[in-house]
Design an enzyme around this catalytic site. Structure first.
Site: not given
Ligand code: GLN
Length: 208
Positions: A170, A80, A172
């Site tokens: 994710h 992410c 995890e």
């Molecule tokens: N929206 C977040 C960002 O731009 C990322 C979201 C996440 O890691 N769950 O950094």
């Protein structure tokens, strides 16, 4: 084997738990000294807020060291916000961070309103895996050498480029260890190559 987990912000504790459950040793990376102190075999970049993480990485003087390690082949599992940190290009013209992975990423690509959602989707050779998305980015464009590992609703959500794995979701959070197993396999095969290279070099140096 020792895996370093970037522990500045976001969901690093959950990654550590998954890896420890598998019997893998981990260390939290919180500052420049930690980078010098621990000989890590792999790196996890957790989810969270990429702008905050990028700022802290620079302020704590961790950015250049980690970037160089990744470029030299250190295996990375980025999730992410971590994937956003790796991307060479961020849509909307935001300044990239590590910029080691030749992809263009769209932050909050599934819409800011869609805070989170779940999908069960096909992942490369592994099969169907559970995926939890939280204000997730997706990969908008890839360059040569980038392998697509998974897509959801036609949008790319997992990629691999050499030693770097990037996920929009994710792993995890779902008690499914298969992606971690794949990451560990990459580390083990790299360590094996390094060991056999050392043996080959030392046998060349050997004189009867
Ligand atoms: N929206 C977040 C960002 O731009 C990322 C979201 C996440 O890691 N769950 O950094």
């Amino acid at each position: 084997m020792l895996i370093g987990v970037l522990a500045l912000q976001g969901s690093f504790a959950e990654h550590i738990k998954m890896l420890n459950d598998m019997g893998i040793r981990t260390v939290e990376l919180r500052n420049h000294e930690d980078l010098l102190k621990y000989p890590i075999d792999g790196l996890v970049l957790p989810g969270g807020e990429s702008t905050v993480q990028g700022k802290l990485l620079r302020e704590l003087d961790m950015m250049d060291f980690l970037k160089e390690s990744i470029q030299k082949g250190l295996p990375v599992l980025a999730t992410c916000a971590g994937l956003i940190l790796l991307a060479k290009e961020i849509a909307n013209g935001e300044k990239p961070h590590f910029a080691t992975m030749p992809v263009r990423i769209r932050r909050n690509g599934f819409g800011r309103q869609v805070a989170s959602f779940h999908a069960d989707s096909d992942f490369s050779d592994i099969g169907i895996i559970p995926m939890t998305f939280i204000r997730a980015p997706y990969v908008e464009a890839i360059s040569e050498g980038v392998e697509i590992l998974a897509s959801v609703n036609g949008l790319i959500v997992a990629v691999r480029y050499e030693n770097q794995i990037g996920l929009s979701f994710h792993p995890e959070l779902n008690n499914d260890y298969r992606i971690y197993r794949m990451f560990i396999d990459i580390i083990e095969s790299r360590n094996l190559c390094a060991a056999s290279y050392k043996i080959a070099v030392s046998s060349l140096a050997w004189k009867p």
